[in-house]
Design a protein around this motif. Sequence first.
Motif, PDB file in Angstrom:
ATOM      1  N   HIS A  56      -7.580   3.801   6.471  1.00  0.00           N
ATOM      2  CA  HIS A  56      -7.073   4.378   7.724  1.00  0.00           C
ATOM      3  C   HIS A  56      -8.135   5.248   8.386  1.00  0.00           C
ATOM      4  O   HIS A  56      -8.282   5.236   9.612  1.00  0.00           O
ATOM      5  CB  HIS A  56      -5.824   5.219   7.443  1.00  0.00           C
ATOM      6  CG  HIS A  56      -4.657   4.428   6.946  1.00  0.00           C
ATOM      7  ND1 HIS A  56      -4.286   3.207   7.479  1.00  0.00           N
ATOM      8  CD2 HIS A  56      -3.765   4.684   5.944  1.00  0.00           C
ATOM      9  CE1 HIS A  56      -3.226   2.745   6.844  1.00  0.00           C
ATOM     10  NE2 HIS A  56      -2.895   3.611   5.895  1.00  0.00           N
ATOM     11  N   THR A  60      -3.321   4.945  -3.307  1.00  0.00           N
ATOM     12  CA  THR A  60      -3.162   5.834  -2.164  1.00  0.00           C
ATOM     13  C   THR A  60      -4.486   6.234  -1.528  1.00  0.00           C
ATOM     14  O   THR A  60      -4.612   6.251  -0.305  1.00  0.00           O
ATOM     15  CB  THR A  60      -2.389   7.098  -2.573  1.00  0.00           C
ATOM     16  OG1 THR A  60      -3.005   7.676  -3.734  1.00  0.00           O
ATOM     17  CG2 THR A  60      -0.949   6.771  -2.901  1.00  0.00           C
ATOM     18  N   ASP A 108       0.841  -1.195   0.000  1.00  0.00           N
ATOM     19  CA  ASP A 108       0.000   0.000   0.000  1.00  0.00           C
ATOM     20  C   ASP A 108       0.879   1.248   0.000  1.00  0.00           C
ATOM     21  O   ASP A 108       1.767   1.386   0.848  1.00  0.00           O
ATOM     22  CB  ASP A 108      -0.904   0.031   1.241  1.00  0.00           C
ATOM     23  CG  ASP A 108      -2.034  -0.969   1.144  1.00  0.00           C
ATOM     24  OD1 ASP A 108      -2.709  -0.990   0.103  1.00  0.00           O
ATOM     25  OD2 ASP A 108      -2.235  -1.743   2.101  1.00  0.00           O
ATOM     26  N   ALA A 122       1.878   5.265   0.515  1.00  0.00           N
ATOM     27  CA  ALA A 122       1.554   6.236   1.567  1.00  0.00           C
ATOM     28  C   ALA A 122       0.695   7.356   0.990  1.00  0.00           C
ATOM     29  O   ALA A 122       1.098   8.013   0.022  1.00  0.00           O
ATOM     30  CB  ALA A 122       2.831   6.816   2.161  1.00  0.00           C
TER      31      ALA A 122
END
Length: 419
Positions: free
Chosen positions: A215, A208, A178, A180
Motif C-alpha cells: 500500500h 500484514t 491479505d 489488514a
Amino acid sequence: MPQTLPIDQLRFADCLRPRDVIGWPQGPGEPLALTEALVAQRASLTSAELFFGLSASDTLRPELADHFAFRALNGAGGSRRVTAMADIYPCHVGSIPSLLRSGILRVDVVLIQVRALPAGGFTLGVIADFTQALIRQARLVVALVNPALPLLAGDAVVDAADIDLLVESDERLIDMPDPAPSSVEALVAQQVAALIPDRATIQLGVGTLPAAVAHALAGHRELGVHSGVVSDVLVDLIEQGVVTNAHKGRDAGRTVTGGLFGTQRLRDFAERSGSVDLRSVEYTHHLAVTSSLSCFHTINSVIEIDLSGQANAEIAGGRYLGAVGGQVDFVRAGIASPGGRSIIAFPSTTPDGKHSRIVASLEGRPVTTARSDVDVIVTEYGAAHLRGCPLRERARRLAAISHPDHRDALLHGLCKEHA
C-alpha cells in the motif's frame, strides 16, 4: 496413465507402508480432500509421519500426535498448532530440493492437487516452490483433480507419468486474503517505501507488513516483482501501474513467484493476464538469478534483533512461531544485486508495547540471519544502515530506532558494556 478412482474409494492403508513420511505442498497447494481423508483414516495407519511447511488450513491439530509424528519446516499459520510436538528442520528454502534429492530430507508419499492442461499433462496451479522435488523424490504420488485451479505452466507443470494415483475430485481451494495492517505497521511500511526507488525490483512475502508495504508503494512507478510468494496486493500494484516488470534485468514483463498465496482474485488475474510465472525455489531463490536482477530490494521481517544485528525470525516466548524460510536467501540477494538493498522491517515493540523487539542480546535464541549479512533495519522510528558498520555504532543506530519507552534501557546497557 495413473490409476484413477473417486475420493470415497481412496484407502491410504492399502498404499502406505509402516513409517512412511507423507508430505504435501505449502499454503494453497494443500489438496484438502486428500489431507482430510488421511486424517480421517489415521487409525488404520502404522507409525506414519507428516512433513509440512506453512499451513493455511485446519488440517494440523495437536490430537493428531496420537497417530502421526510431525516434521515441520515452518511454524507459521496452521503449522503453529503442532510445532511444539514436531521435529523442526531449520532449512533455507532454496536448499530444500537438493536436500530431498540427496535423501537427507525424506518424503515417501506426496499428496498434490492438479488440473489437466489442454495440451496434456497437469498443472499444480498455485504452487511451484519445492513441489517438483517432492514429486520426484516420493515413492508414491497421489494427485487430487481440482478443476478450480488456474491454468499456469512453468515449473507448475506435472507429467502424467509422475502421478501414480489420480483421485477425483474436489473444487475447494484455500484462500489466503491479505490481512489488514495495524497503524504501526503502516508507519513501518512508509519508512520502507522511502528506501525503494522507482524501477526497482522488489520481493515481498505475505502477511500484514508486506501488505502494508505494498500500500505504501502506491506512488512508485515501474517496479518489478520477483518473490517466493505473492498475494492479492500484486494485483493492486499492477492495476495501479506501480508494477510493470519492465526494468528487472531479466524476465522482463513477467512477475516471477513460487506460489499464489491469495484469493480467487489473484488466481483469476494470474490465469487471465498470462504474465505470472510459477517457478521453483531453485530459480526464485538462487543467488545466480537474484543477483542479476536490477536494483533488487528485498523486504523481510523478524521477531527480534539484537544490538549487534543478529536477527531471530523463529522463536518467541519459547515457541517456534516462524521459520528460516527464504529470509537468508533474499537478504543475500538484495546485497548482491547491483543497486539493491536488503531491508528487514518490523514494529519496534510487541503489539502490547511491553517488550522491545530490539534487544540487547538474543540470549540463546536462534540467529536466523547473521549480523554479517544484515543491511538495513527499519522500524516506525526510522532506518538503521548496518552494512559495513562496526559493532558499537550498530548498537547506537539500532537503539535510535527502538521505541522511546525502551530506548534508555538499551542505551544504558550499551554504556555499561563499554564503560
